[in-house]
Scaffold this active site. Sequence first.
Site, PDB file in Angstrom:
ATOM      1  N   CYS A  54       0.833  -1.211   0.000  1.00 47.12           N
ATOM      2  CA  CYS A  54       0.000   0.000   0.000  1.00 47.12           C
ATOM      3  C   CYS A  54       0.867   1.259   0.000  1.00 47.12           C
ATOM      4  O   CYS A  54       1.887   1.329   0.680  1.00 47.12           O
ATOM      5  CB  CYS A  54      -0.917  -0.016   1.224  1.00 47.12           C
ATOM      6  SG  CYS A  54      -2.062   1.371   1.279  1.00 47.12           S
ATOM      7  N   CYS A  58       0.652   4.824   6.960  1.00 46.33           N
ATOM      8  CA  CYS A  58       0.037   4.615   8.283  1.00 46.33           C
ATOM      9  C   CYS A  58       1.039   3.883   9.197  1.00 46.33           C
ATOM     10  O   CYS A  58       1.429   2.742   8.912  1.00 46.33           O
ATOM     11  CB  CYS A  58      -1.243   3.804   8.150  1.00 46.33           C
ATOM     12  SG  CYS A  58      -2.325   4.420   6.838  1.00 46.33           S
ATOM     13  N   CYS A  61       0.607   0.168  10.340  1.00 49.08           N
ATOM     14  CA  CYS A  61       0.115  -0.860   9.411  1.00 49.08           C
ATOM     15  C   CYS A  61       1.212  -1.692   8.756  1.00 49.08           C
ATOM     16  O   CYS A  61       2.116  -1.162   8.091  1.00 49.08           O
ATOM     17  CB  CYS A  61      -0.740  -0.220   8.328  1.00 49.08           C
ATOM     18  SG  CYS A  61      -1.523  -1.473   7.284  1.00 49.08           S
ATOM     19  N   CYS A  98     -16.115  -9.124   6.124  1.00 48.14           N
ATOM     20  CA  CYS A  98     -15.500  -7.818   5.923  1.00 48.14           C
ATOM     21  C   CYS A  98     -14.334  -8.000   4.960  1.00 48.14           C
ATOM     22  O   CYS A  98     -13.382  -8.729   5.249  1.00 48.14           O
ATOM     23  CB  CYS A  98     -15.041  -7.275   7.271  1.00 48.14           C
ATOM     24  SG  CYS A  98     -14.254  -5.672   7.135  1.00 48.14           S
ATOM     25  N   CYS A 130     -19.228  -6.153   4.444  1.00 45.23           N
ATOM     26  CA  CYS A 130     -18.608  -4.875   4.770  1.00 45.23           C
ATOM     27  C   CYS A 130     -17.370  -4.772   3.886  1.00 45.23           C
ATOM     28  O   CYS A 130     -16.735  -5.784   3.594  1.00 45.23           O
ATOM     29  CB  CYS A 130     -18.210  -4.887   6.246  1.00 45.23           C
ATOM     30  SG  CYS A 130     -17.186  -3.477   6.734  1.00 45.23           S
ATOM     31  N   CYS A 190     -19.052   2.004   9.532  1.00 45.03           N
ATOM     32  CA  CYS A 190     -18.267   1.356  10.579  1.00 45.03           C
ATOM     33  C   CYS A 190     -17.007   2.213  10.713  1.00 45.03           C
ATOM     34  O   CYS A 190     -16.200   2.276   9.784  1.00 45.03           O
ATOM     35  CB  CYS A 190     -17.919  -0.066  10.151  1.00 45.03           C
ATOM     36  SG  CYS A 190     -16.767  -0.898  11.261  1.00 45.03           S
ATOM     37  N   ARG A 262     -17.292  -2.556  18.654  1.00 47.36           N
ATOM     38  CA  ARG A 262     -16.581  -3.780  18.253  1.00 47.36           C
ATOM     39  C   ARG A 262     -15.243  -3.901  18.983  1.00 47.36           C
ATOM     40  O   ARG A 262     -14.388  -3.018  18.863  1.00 47.36           O
ATOM     41  CB  ARG A 262     -16.356  -3.744  16.740  1.00 47.36           C
ATOM     42  CG  ARG A 262     -15.904  -5.055  16.129  1.00 47.36           C
ATOM     43  CD  ARG A 262     -15.690  -4.904  14.620  1.00 47.36           C
ATOM     44  NE  ARG A 262     -16.888  -4.469  13.911  1.00 47.36           N
ATOM     45  CZ  ARG A 262     -17.815  -5.280  13.431  1.00 47.36           C
ATOM     46  NH1 ARG A 262     -17.694  -6.570  13.566  1.00 47.36           N
ATOM     47  NH2 ARG A 262     -18.863  -4.787  12.800  1.00 47.36           N
TER      48      ARG A 262
HETATM   49  N1  SAM Z   1      -6.714   0.437   3.466  1.00 46.62           N
HETATM   50  C1  SAM Z   1      -7.937   0.681   4.078  1.00 46.62           C
HETATM   51  C2  SAM Z   1      -7.895   1.819   5.075  1.00 46.62           C
HETATM   52  O1  SAM Z   1      -6.827   2.146   5.560  1.00 46.62           O
HETATM   53  O2  SAM Z   1      -8.967   2.351   5.366  1.00 46.62           O
HETATM   54  C3  SAM Z   1      -8.530  -0.541   4.765  1.00 46.62           C
HETATM   55  C4  SAM Z   1      -7.665  -1.509   5.517  1.00 46.62           C
HETATM   56  S1  SAM Z   1      -6.901  -0.914   7.010  1.00 46.62           S
HETATM   57  C5  SAM Z   1      -5.818  -2.230   7.370  1.00 46.62           C
HETATM   58  C6  SAM Z   1      -8.201  -0.983   8.208  1.00 46.62           C
HETATM   59  C7  SAM Z   1      -7.902  -0.570   9.606  1.00 46.62           C
HETATM   60  O3  SAM Z   1      -7.151  -1.585  10.281  1.00 46.62           O
HETATM   61  C8  SAM Z   1      -7.068   0.682   9.852  1.00 46.62           C
HETATM   62  O4  SAM Z   1      -7.811   1.852   9.718  1.00 46.62           O
HETATM   63  C9  SAM Z   1      -6.610   0.479  11.286  1.00 46.62           C
HETATM   64  O5  SAM Z   1      -7.538   1.084  12.174  1.00 46.62           O
HETATM   65  C10 SAM Z   1      -6.620  -1.040  11.455  1.00 46.62           C
HETATM   66  N2  SAM Z   1      -5.258  -1.564  11.665  1.00 46.62           N
HETATM   67  C11 SAM Z   1      -4.291  -1.694  10.738  1.00 46.62           C
HETATM   68  N3  SAM Z   1      -3.158  -2.178  11.274  1.00 46.62           N
HETATM   69  C12 SAM Z   1      -3.401  -2.351  12.606  1.00 46.62           C
HETATM   70  C13 SAM Z   1      -2.619  -2.816  13.698  1.00 46.62           C
HETATM   71  N4  SAM Z   1      -1.343  -3.166  13.545  1.00 46.62           N
HETATM   72  N5  SAM Z   1      -3.189  -2.859  14.922  1.00 46.62           N
HETATM   73  C14 SAM Z   1      -4.491  -2.487  15.077  1.00 46.62           C
HETATM   74  N6  SAM Z   1      -5.270  -2.052  14.080  1.00 46.62           N
HETATM   75  C15 SAM Z   1      -4.742  -1.973  12.853  1.00 46.62           C
HETATM   76  C1  DTB Z   2     -10.789  -2.572  12.015  1.00 44.42           C
HETATM   77  O1  DTB Z   2     -11.105  -1.571  12.691  1.00 44.42           O
HETATM   78  N1  DTB Z   2      -9.960  -3.524  12.410  1.00 44.42           N
HETATM   79  C2  DTB Z   2      -9.803  -4.544  11.383  1.00 44.42           C
HETATM   80  C3  DTB Z   2     -10.817  -4.072  10.305  1.00 44.42           C
HETATM   81  N2  DTB Z   2     -11.280  -2.827  10.820  1.00 44.42           N
HETATM   82  C4  DTB Z   2     -10.450  -4.004   8.915  1.00 44.42           C
HETATM   83  C5  DTB Z   2      -8.413  -4.699  10.895  1.00 44.42           C
HETATM   84  C6  DTB Z   2      -7.394  -4.955  11.957  1.00 44.42           C
HETATM   85  C7  DTB Z   2      -6.097  -5.179  11.291  1.00 44.42           C
HETATM   86  C8  DTB Z   2      -5.024  -5.611  12.226  1.00 44.42           C
HETATM   87  C9  DTB Z   2      -3.709  -5.752  11.559  1.00 44.42           C
HETATM   88  C10 DTB Z   2      -3.653  -6.823  10.502  1.00 44.42           C
HETATM   89  O2  DTB Z   2      -4.118  -7.980  10.722  1.00 44.42           O
HETATM   90  O3  DTB Z   2      -3.098  -6.563   9.416  1.00 44.42           O
HETATM   91 FE1  SF4 Z   3      -2.763   1.169   3.433  1.00 52.69          FE
HETATM   92 FE2  SF4 Z   3      -2.598  -0.012   5.809  1.00 52.69          FE
HETATM   93 FE3  SF4 Z   3      -2.946   2.606   5.671  1.00 52.69          FE
HETATM   94 FE4  SF4 Z   3      -4.964   0.961   4.944  1.00 52.69          FE
HETATM   95  S1  SF4 Z   3      -4.095   1.175   6.984  1.00 52.69           S
HETATM   96  S2  SF4 Z   3      -4.257   2.792   3.858  1.00 52.69           S
HETATM   97  S3  SF4 Z   3      -3.767  -0.736   4.068  1.00 52.69           S
HETATM   98  S4  SF4 Z   3      -1.133   1.458   4.935  1.00 52.69           S
END
Ligand code: SAM
Ligand code: DTB
Ligand code: SF4
Length: 335
Positions: A54, A58, A61, A98, A130, A190, A262
């Site tokens: 991506c 973030c 992430c 989801c 979702c 959500c 959640r």
């Molecule tokens: N790319 C899209 C976005 O950023 O909206 C959707 C996928 S993103 C992985 C969805 C959510 O997962 C993020 O907004 C964040 O709140 C959560 N998330 C990602 N990495 C995480 C982590 N290491 N621990 C907890 N939550 C995480």
């Molecule tokens: C949300 O709030 N938590 C979920 C879902 N929405 C998409 C994702 C959590 C991701 C945790 C890190 C991972 O497994 O990559």
């Molecule tokens: Fe990309 Fe992860 Fe950020 Fe979603 S949370 S926009 S997958 S870097």
Amino acid sequence: MKDIRHNWSREELLNIYNTPLMELIFRAATIHRQYHNPLEVQISSLISVKTGGCSEDCGYCPQSARHHTEVKVHKIMGVEEVRGLAEKAKLGGASRMCLGAAWREVRDNSDFDNVLEMVKSINAIDMEVCCTMGMLTEEQAQKLSDAGVYAYNHNLDTSEEFYSEVITTRTYDDRLNTLKNVRKAGMTICSGGIIGMGESIDDRLGMLKTLSGLDPHPESVPINSLVPVEGTPMENQPLVPIWDMVRMIATARIVMPKSAVRLSAGRLGMSQEGQALCFLSGANSIFAGDKLLTTPNPSINEDVALFENLGLKPSAAFKFGRMKTAVGENISETK
Ligand code: SAM
Ligand code: DTB
Ligand code: SF4
């Protein structure tokens, strides 16, 4: 609705969050019972339909191309594979799938057409869908809604003030704009965030202030506890104490009484007793299945045992009907 407020002040939120813990849990549990069946928990299952690579930065992430994690880039999955995973999750009690994509924003291309087909194939087995795929235009939101998407997940993640410490490649306003497009297209929202990224309590409450200021409130509010992943800038963040999770969930429950709260990422690091306190404090939804998007989650067997022990049962899909939300009308996920 008269008793649903959209004007909680930071001071009020701080007072709630800092209430003596036993009082806070009791107050949240009381409100929870007024609006929901306290023995029902909604189960969603995640599929990462497009993983890694991506362009966003973030800090939390593992899927950002800017971080050096073990996540491998995968192109978009096929419709049949996704449908097979959905069937399996349904047998495990999930009412909602989801679908996550590691995109900054949706683009109008064949991958998006593929997603629309996935949505239809999951609706066909009577499960809610979702999607969480980054930013959306009004037109894209409408296409997802028309294909049958029930909810769109798009987290604010933290306060407006702390946002730029976590992400620099998009703004808080970008996030809010996508939420507006989601609502306009008739999908439910959500939206929640993460605790444990180094933010202050004031930042946590700033996020709840923005979420509770949305009218209608998001139908679902995920509270994630950071899963620190090696190779991300947050790899060394200490795990959030369970008490912070309980306070955050209880505060969300009190200020957004009709929403589903959640208990999201981070359950693997929590005891069963800790999770029970979260349910008592108003959490009524989880992600189940041994994987979140890229990181591990408790196994279905463990969750089945937990539900049995606590006397909880999974809620059914489409409890509130398949109808879409008209703009400004709340079909919140209540009993
Ligand atoms: N790319 C899209 C976005 O950023 O909206 C959707 C996928 S993103 C992985 C969805 C959510 O997962 C993020 O907004 C964040 O709140 C959560 N998330 C990602 N990495 C995480 C982590 N290491 N621990 C907890 N939550 C995480
Ligand atoms: C949300 O709030 N938590 C979920 C879902 N929405 C998409 C994702 C959590 C991701 C945790 C890190 C991972 O497994 O990559
Ligand atoms: Fe990309 Fe992860 Fe950020 Fe979603 S949370 S926009 S997958 S870097």
